[in-house]
Design an enzyme around this catalytic site. Structure first.
Site, PDB file in Angstrom:
ATOM      1  N   ASN A  45       5.444 -16.804 -55.791  1.00 41.03           N
ATOM      2  CA  ASN A  45       6.745 -17.228 -56.185  1.00 41.03           C
ATOM      3  C   ASN A  45       7.506 -16.394 -57.001  1.00 41.03           C
ATOM      4  O   ASN A  45       7.541 -16.527 -58.322  1.00 41.03           O
ATOM      5  CB  ASN A  45       6.674 -18.727 -56.700  1.00 41.03           C
ATOM      6  CG  ASN A  45       5.911 -19.678 -55.533  1.00 41.03           C
ATOM      7  OD1 ASN A  45       4.943 -19.439 -54.855  1.00 41.03           O
ATOM      8  ND2 ASN A  45       6.658 -20.817 -55.469  1.00 41.03           N
ATOM      9  N   SER A  77       4.145 -13.109 -47.240  1.00 44.57           N
ATOM     10  CA  SER A  77       4.251 -14.155 -48.153  1.00 44.57           C
ATOM     11  C   SER A  77       2.866 -14.920 -48.542  1.00 44.57           C
ATOM     12  O   SER A  77       1.931 -14.802 -47.421  1.00 44.57           O
ATOM     13  CB  SER A  77       5.152 -15.169 -47.756  1.00 44.57           C
ATOM     14  OG  SER A  77       4.911 -16.395 -48.117  1.00 44.57           O
ATOM     15  N   LYS A  94       6.077 -14.468 -40.623  1.00 47.00           N
ATOM     16  CA  LYS A  94       5.360 -13.723 -41.362  1.00 47.00           C
ATOM     17  C   LYS A  94       3.890 -13.376 -40.842  1.00 47.00           C
ATOM     18  O   LYS A  94       3.388 -12.055 -41.176  1.00 47.00           O
ATOM     19  CB  LYS A  94       5.308 -14.199 -42.902  1.00 47.00           C
ATOM     20  CG  LYS A  94       6.690 -14.584 -43.819  1.00 47.00           C
ATOM     21  CD  LYS A  94       7.329 -12.934 -43.945  1.00 47.00           C
ATOM     22  CE  LYS A  94       8.651 -13.119 -44.467  1.00 47.00           C
ATOM     23  NZ  LYS A  94       9.564 -11.873 -44.654  1.00 47.00           N
ATOM     24  N   ARG A 100       7.358 -33.613 -51.847  1.00 51.09           N
ATOM     25  CA  ARG A 100       8.281 -33.069 -50.659  1.00 51.09           C
ATOM     26  C   ARG A 100       7.419 -32.760 -49.498  1.00 51.09           C
ATOM     27  O   ARG A 100       6.218 -32.062 -49.778  1.00 51.09           O
ATOM     28  CB  ARG A 100       8.995 -31.708 -51.314  1.00 51.09           C
ATOM     29  CG  ARG A 100       9.624 -31.143 -50.293  1.00 51.09           C
ATOM     30  CD  ARG A 100      10.768 -29.961 -51.140  1.00 51.09           C
ATOM     31  NE  ARG A 100       9.436 -29.010 -51.461  1.00 51.09           N
ATOM     32  CZ  ARG A 100       9.875 -27.626 -51.842  1.00 51.09           C
ATOM     33  NH1 ARG A 100      11.225 -27.559 -52.124  1.00 51.09           N
ATOM     34  NH2 ARG A 100       9.383 -26.598 -52.194  1.00 51.09           N
ATOM     35  N   LYS A 157      14.897 -16.603 -44.453  1.00 51.93           N
ATOM     36  CA  LYS A 157      13.938 -16.992 -45.350  1.00 51.93           C
ATOM     37  C   LYS A 157      13.883 -18.788 -45.909  1.00 51.93           C
ATOM     38  O   LYS A 157      12.890 -18.936 -46.690  1.00 51.93           O
ATOM     39  CB  LYS A 157      13.849 -16.179 -46.534  1.00 51.93           C
ATOM     40  CG  LYS A 157      15.023 -16.490 -47.496  1.00 51.93           C
ATOM     41  CD  LYS A 157      15.006 -15.497 -48.791  1.00 51.93           C
ATOM     42  CE  LYS A 157      16.240 -15.788 -49.752  1.00 51.93           C
ATOM     43  NZ  LYS A 157      16.150 -15.288 -51.050  1.00 51.93           N
ATOM     44  N   ASN A 187      23.329 -12.982 -45.899  1.00 48.46           N
ATOM     45  CA  ASN A 187      23.016 -13.762 -47.001  1.00 48.46           C
ATOM     46  C   ASN A 187      23.000 -12.927 -48.385  1.00 48.46           C
ATOM     47  O   ASN A 187      22.362 -13.043 -49.089  1.00 48.46           O
ATOM     48  CB  ASN A 187      21.712 -14.452 -46.766  1.00 48.46           C
ATOM     49  CG  ASN A 187      21.197 -15.405 -47.982  1.00 48.46           C
ATOM     50  OD1 ASN A 187      22.225 -16.068 -48.569  1.00 48.46           O
ATOM     51  ND2 ASN A 187      19.997 -15.614 -48.084  1.00 48.46           N
ATOM     52  N   TYR A 236       9.427 -20.286 -39.983  1.00 53.71           N
ATOM     53  CA  TYR A 236       9.540 -19.059 -41.140  1.00 53.71           C
ATOM     54  C   TYR A 236       8.177 -18.399 -41.317  1.00 53.71           C
ATOM     55  O   TYR A 236       7.842 -17.138 -41.450  1.00 53.71           O
ATOM     56  CB  TYR A 236      10.281 -19.592 -42.373  1.00 53.71           C
ATOM     57  CG  TYR A 236      10.009 -18.447 -43.408  1.00 53.71           C
ATOM     58  CD1 TYR A 236      10.764 -17.272 -43.464  1.00 53.71           C
ATOM     59  CD2 TYR A 236       9.133 -18.775 -44.426  1.00 53.71           C
ATOM     60  CE1 TYR A 236      10.462 -16.515 -44.618  1.00 53.71           C
ATOM     61  CE2 TYR A 236       8.657 -18.045 -45.420  1.00 53.71           C
ATOM     62  CZ  TYR A 236       9.494 -16.732 -45.481  1.00 53.71           C
ATOM     63  OH  TYR A 236       9.091 -15.892 -46.533  1.00 53.71           O
ATOM     64  N   ILE A 253      15.012  -9.835 -53.598  1.00 53.24           N
ATOM     65  CA  ILE A 253      14.074  -8.850 -54.122  1.00 53.24           C
ATOM     66  C   ILE A 253      14.265  -7.578 -53.671  1.00 53.24           C
ATOM     67  O   ILE A 253      14.035  -6.558 -54.409  1.00 53.24           O
ATOM     68  CB  ILE A 253      12.685  -9.295 -53.490  1.00 53.24           C
ATOM     69  CG1 ILE A 253      12.530 -10.881 -53.797  1.00 53.24           C
ATOM     70  CG2 ILE A 253      11.353  -8.551 -53.691  1.00 53.24           C
ATOM     71  CD1 ILE A 253      11.221 -11.602 -52.962  1.00 53.24           C
ATOM     72  N   ARG A 302       2.016 -23.425 -58.832  1.00 53.26           N
ATOM     73  CA  ARG A 302       2.273 -22.234 -58.148  1.00 53.26           C
ATOM     74  C   ARG A 302       2.170 -21.046 -59.244  1.00 53.26           C
ATOM     75  O   ARG A 302       2.077 -21.132 -60.333  1.00 53.26           O
ATOM     76  CB  ARG A 302       3.775 -22.214 -57.542  1.00 53.26           C
ATOM     77  CG  ARG A 302       4.063 -23.002 -56.597  1.00 53.26           C
ATOM     78  CD  ARG A 302       3.458 -23.095 -55.173  1.00 53.26           C
ATOM     79  NE  ARG A 302       3.912 -24.016 -54.342  1.00 53.26           N
ATOM     80  CZ  ARG A 302       3.404 -25.309 -54.108  1.00 53.26           C
ATOM     81  NH1 ARG A 302       2.267 -25.797 -55.096  1.00 53.26           N
ATOM     82  NH2 ARG A 302       3.832 -25.976 -53.313  1.00 53.26           N
ATOM     83  N   GLY A 331       5.537 -31.069 -46.612  1.00 51.70           N
ATOM     84  CA  GLY A 331       4.991 -29.741 -46.290  1.00 51.70           C
ATOM     85  C   GLY A 331       4.402 -28.882 -47.522  1.00 51.70           C
ATOM     86  O   GLY A 331       4.006 -27.967 -47.268  1.00 51.70           O
ATOM     87  N   ASN A 379      14.602 -24.090 -54.055  1.00 56.83           N
ATOM     88  CA  ASN A 379      13.588 -23.538 -54.836  1.00 56.83           C
ATOM     89  C   ASN A 379      13.682 -23.993 -56.344  1.00 56.83           C
ATOM     90  O   ASN A 379      14.794 -24.291 -56.785  1.00 56.83           O
ATOM     91  CB  ASN A 379      13.429 -21.851 -54.839  1.00 56.83           C
ATOM     92  CG  ASN A 379      13.027 -21.431 -53.459  1.00 56.83           C
ATOM     93  OD1 ASN A 379      13.940 -20.538 -52.906  1.00 56.83           O
ATOM     94  ND2 ASN A 379      11.873 -21.650 -52.977  1.00 56.83           N
TER      95      ASN A 379
HETATM   96  C1  WQD Z   1       7.839 -24.698 -56.160  1.00 54.12           C
HETATM   97  C2  WQD Z   1       7.341 -26.072 -56.664  1.00 54.12           C
HETATM   98  C3  WQD Z   1       8.046 -27.822 -55.564  1.00 54.12           C
HETATM   99  C4  WQD Z   1      12.015 -27.555 -56.126  1.00 54.12           C
HETATM  100  C5  WQD Z   1       7.996 -20.725 -51.847  1.00 54.12           C
HETATM  101  C6  WQD Z   1       9.180 -20.217 -50.905  1.00 54.12           C
HETATM  102  C7  WQD Z   1       8.368 -20.173 -49.568  1.00 54.12           C
HETATM  103  C8  WQD Z   1       7.201 -19.265 -49.644  1.00 54.12           C
HETATM  104  C9  WQD Z   1       6.482 -19.807 -50.640  1.00 54.12           C
HETATM  105  C10 WQD Z   1       7.854 -17.069 -49.258  1.00 54.12           C
HETATM  106  C11 WQD Z   1       6.705 -26.930 -55.530  1.00 54.12           C
HETATM  107  C12 WQD Z   1       8.381 -27.994 -56.700  1.00 54.12           C
HETATM  108  C13 WQD Z   1      10.860 -27.491 -56.158  1.00 54.12           C
HETATM  109  C14 WQD Z   1      12.707 -28.707 -56.661  1.00 54.12           C
HETATM  110  C15 WQD Z   1      10.370 -29.273 -57.369  1.00 54.12           C
HETATM  111  N1  WQD Z   1       7.728 -18.105 -49.895  1.00 54.12           N
HETATM  112  N2  WQD Z   1       9.866 -28.425 -56.755  1.00 54.12           N
HETATM  113  N3  WQD Z   1      11.615 -29.627 -57.205  1.00 54.12           N
HETATM  114  O1  WQD Z   1       7.549 -24.342 -52.162  1.00 54.12           O
HETATM  115  O2  WQD Z   1       6.001 -22.625 -53.445  1.00 54.12           O
HETATM  116  O3  WQD Z   1       7.592 -22.132 -51.461  1.00 54.12           O
HETATM  117  O4  WQD Z   1       7.016 -19.993 -51.905  1.00 54.12           O
HETATM  118  O5  WQD Z   1       7.728 -16.738 -47.998  1.00 54.12           O
HETATM  119  O6  WQD Z   1       9.388 -19.629 -48.536  1.00 54.12           O
HETATM  120  O7  WQD Z   1      10.162 -21.083 -50.853  1.00 54.12           O
HETATM  121  O8  WQD Z   1       8.479 -22.709 -53.941  1.00 54.12           O
HETATM  122  O9  WQD Z   1      10.110 -23.153 -55.554  1.00 54.12           O
HETATM  123  O10 WQD Z   1      10.409 -24.601 -53.314  1.00 54.12           O
HETATM  124  O11 WQD Z   1       8.738 -24.906 -55.280  1.00 54.12           O
HETATM  125  O12 WQD Z   1       9.630 -30.112 -57.844  1.00 54.12           O
HETATM  126  O13 WQD Z   1      13.975 -29.216 -56.692  1.00 54.12           O
HETATM  127  O14 WQD Z   1       8.252 -26.855 -57.249  1.00 54.12           O
HETATM  128  O15 WQD Z   1       7.707 -29.124 -54.835  1.00 54.12           O
HETATM  129  O16 WQD Z   1       5.449 -27.499 -56.127  1.00 54.12           O
HETATM  130  P1  WQD Z   1       7.241 -23.197 -52.674  1.00 54.12           P
HETATM  131  P2  WQD Z   1       9.489 -23.855 -54.476  1.00 54.12           P
END
Ligand code: WQD
Length: 336
Positions: A179, A125, A154, A295, A85, A36, A150, A13, A231, A297, A199
């Site tokens: 996202n 976030s 924030k 997944r 992150k 990173n 993490y 970003i 999302r 969480g 992600n």
């Molecule tokens: C999106 C969707 C997964 C991978 C992100 C950041 C986090 C925070 C919030 C910053 C979810 C699904 C993912 C895969 C899948 N941002 N998925 N298969 O979880 O919304 O979190 O935004 O502060 O740090 O990571 O984003 O891209 O990981 O997942 O099905 O291989 O895609 O379950 O529903 P998330 P993500």
């Protein structure tokens, strides 16, 4: 020309924001510790804008390095991206996350206070909302207990800034990102995930490119129309532009209070399966995927109410989901 410090300016970003700052006529100074990010991003920024930002390799959790930077530089504002992150890693290494994300923030704010600098934008976030009770999510939605160290950095980060604004008269804006996805249209800068992407979009593009065999869709038993999680995916260039809008609000002293928060998303939710279909359509690629367990969480759904950001920042998204996915794919195919 106003001089803006972008910490973490070689990251995903940060680099897109550096480009938009230069496009908007700001002088950009980047600090990055390269933990990173790659130095070549600096050159890739200048390929887009024709200007190479001033760069300092500084580790912001080393106070002496922070002090030395401010002794030699006068700046008009700070956009603070530099942070660890990775949600999962933060659970394994909480102290590294608190030291890095909180330490660097405190040292920057101390220098701003001591040198009477102003105008601070913080990279926050939507994770602070957890699973919100109401959708779309407004800025007034309650903050939920953080799911990870993490996420906690924030939440605590916002509180530290708010306290500083109150005590020291600092003016700050926290932007709560939904996202961020995509890449610059030139494909000169984009997201560079380390190792196996966590992600969704990098996993999608790497699968389409043949680097990963199959995308796992985490759960199709959520309470959503197609059962997969929802999302709010925002093009990183639109997100970058929100920072310029927030900065201009502070520089022109248009802020209502000295600490403000804004949601930065598109306002539209997409399910994982909708993303898969939209990617296939936009790029003409077939994506190998299978539905697997949820997944741990993950929340069911999050998307932003952007009314306040649209009005107060005089900003709105300009790019479509298709453009975002196509730019991510162009970036992916431009690698190697
Ligand atoms: C999106 C969707 C997964 C991978 C992100 C950041 C986090 C925070 C919030 C910053 C979810 C699904 C993912 C895969 C899948 N941002 N998925 N298969 O979880 O919304 O979190 O935004 O502060 O740090 O990571 O984003 O891209 O990981 O997942 O099905 O291989 O895609 O379950 O529903 P998330 P993500």
């Amino acid at each position: 020309m106003k001089k803006i410090l972008v910490t973490g300016g070689l990251g995903f970003i940060g680099s897109h924001t550096a480009v938009e700052l230069q496009n908007a006529g700001f002088e950009v100074v980047i600090i990055d510790d390269l933990s990173n990010a790659k130095l070549e991003v600096l050159n890739n920024i200048s390929k887009i804008t024709g200007k190479t930002p001033e760069f300092h390799q500084i580790d912001l959790k080393k106070k002496d390095q922070v002090v030395a930077f401010f002794e030699n530089n006068t700046i008009d504002g700070i956009i603070h991206f530099a942070a660890f992150k990775a949600v999962g890693e933060s659970v394994q290494k909480p102290l590294e996350y608190y030291e890095n994300n909180i330490g660097s923030l405190v040292y920057l704010l101390q220098e701003m206070r001591d040198r009477k600098l102003d105008n601070f934008i913080f990279s926050s976030s939507c994770t602070v909302y957890g699973q919100a009770d109401e959708l779309p999510i407004t800025e007034n939605a309650p903050i939920k207990p953080a799911e990870s160290p993490y996420g906690n950095t924030k939440q605590v980060g916002e509180e530290i800034i708010q306290d500083t604004c109150k005590a020291n008269g600092l003016n700050a804006i926290a932007l709560r990102y939904f996202n961020p996805i995509g890449a610059h249209e030139t494909a000169n800068i984009g997201e560079l995930p380390l190792g196996v992407p966590q992600n969704l979009i990098p996993y999608v593009t790497q699968t389409a490119a043949g680097i990963r065999e199959q995308l796992s869709v985490f759960g199709d038993d959520y309470n959503t129309p197609d059962g997969t999680a929802i999302r709010d995916y925002i093009h990183v260039v639109d997100l970058a532009k929100a920072h310029i809008a927030a900065l201009n609000r502070l520089l022109s002293k248009k802020n209502d209070t000295n600490f403000e928060v804004f949601n930065v998303g598109t306002g539209k939710g997409s399910s994982v399966l909708e993303i898969v279909k939209a990617f296939e359509k936009a790029t003409n690629q077939n994506l190998n995927y299978k539905i697997v367990e949820r997944r741990a969480g993950d929340i069911t759904a999050a998307y932003a109410d952007t009314t306040i950001a649209n009005e107060k920042l005089n900003w709105k998204t300009e790019k479509t989901l298709e453009e975002a996915l196509l730019s991510a794919w162009k970036w992916q195919t431009n690698q190697v």
